[in-house]
Design a protein around this motif. Structure first.
Motif, short mmCIF file in Angstrom:
data_model
loop_
_atom_site.label_atom_id
_atom_site.label_comp_id
_atom_site.label_asym_id
_atom_site.label_seq_id
_atom_site.Cartn_x
_atom_site.Cartn_y
_atom_site.Cartn_z
N THR A 100 0.82 -1.22 0.00
CA THR A 100 0.00 0.00 0.00
C THR A 100 0.85 1.27 0.00
O THR A 100 0.32 2.36 0.19
CB THR A 100 -0.96 0.03 1.21
OG1 THR A 100 -0.19 0.08 2.42
CG2 THR A 100 -1.89 -1.16 1.21
N ALA A 101 2.14 1.13 -0.25
CA ALA A 101 3.04 2.29 -0.22
C ALA A 101 2.61 3.39 -1.18
O ALA A 101 2.82 4.57 -0.91
CB ALA A 101 4.47 1.84 -0.51
N GLY A 102 2.00 3.03 -2.29
CA GLY A 102 1.58 4.02 -3.27
C GLY A 102 0.24 4.66 -2.99
O GLY A 102 -0.22 5.51 -3.75
N ILE A 103 -0.41 4.26 -1.91
CA ILE A 103 -1.72 4.80 -1.58
C ILE A 103 -1.54 6.03 -0.69
O ILE A 103 -0.88 5.97 0.35
CB ILE A 103 -2.60 3.76 -0.86
CG1 ILE A 103 -2.87 2.58 -1.80
CG2 ILE A 103 -3.90 4.38 -0.38
CD1 ILE A 103 -3.63 1.44 -1.16
N GLU A 104 -2.12 7.13 -1.13
CA GLU A 104 -2.01 8.38 -0.36
C GLU A 104 -2.70 8.23 0.99
O GLU A 104 -3.77 7.63 1.10
CB GLU A 104 -2.66 9.51 -1.15
CG GLU A 104 -2.63 10.83 -0.42
CD GLU A 104 -3.36 11.95 -1.18
OE1 GLU A 104 -3.39 13.06 -0.64
OE2 GLU A 104 -3.89 11.68 -2.27
N ARG A 105 -2.06 8.79 1.99
CA ARG A 105 -2.64 8.80 3.33
C ARG A 105 -2.75 10.24 3.80
O ARG A 105 -1.80 11.00 3.70
CB ARG A 105 -1.76 8.01 4.29
CG ARG A 105 -1.83 6.50 4.04
CD ARG A 105 -0.56 5.83 4.55
NE ARG A 105 -0.68 4.40 4.64
CZ ARG A 105 -0.47 3.56 3.63
NH1 ARG A 105 -0.18 4.03 2.45
NH2 ARG A 105 -0.56 2.27 3.81
#
Length: 112
Positions: A100-105
């Motif tokens: 999920t590293a590419g998912i904006e938080r």
């Protein structure tokens, strides 16, 4: 952006276990990358939630989908700042953190 109907169909087809991601992409008429993005959370979320809830200092942790298929509401409460830091460190080195590293938080921390 993935359409809500496509997202729902991808999630349904994936949940049956009867179709490969390539086949799902063909059936829905989207790219394999779109299928990957739509299923990555579903594939790893339950393990992430269980591991987080088992962490020392985790008081509560919940994840819920929203009307936007690519947005999730995450509510978490940790005993103190060191428990939160330990959680963030664990996540950074976990499968969940990797996939999920590419998912904006976007988040706000209150009360620490």
């Amino acid at each position: 952006m993935i359409k809500l109907d496509d997202w729902a169909e991808i999630r349904y087809l994936h949940s049956t276990g009867k179709h490969s991601k390539r086949e799902i992409a063909r059936l829905v008429g989207v790219s394999r990358d779109t299928v990957d993005r739509a299923t990555v959370v579903a594939e790893h979320l339950s393990d992430h939630v269980a591991r987080t809830r088992a962490e020392p200092g985790c008081i509560s942790f919940s994840v819920a989908s929203t009307v936007d298929p690519m947005v999730w509401q995450v509510d978490e409460c940790f005993q103190d700042s060191s428990a939160l830091k330990a959680h963030q460190d664990r996540v950074a080195g976990s499968d969940w953190g990797r996939v999920t590293a590419g998912i904006e938080r976007r988040y706000a921390i209150h009360g620490l």
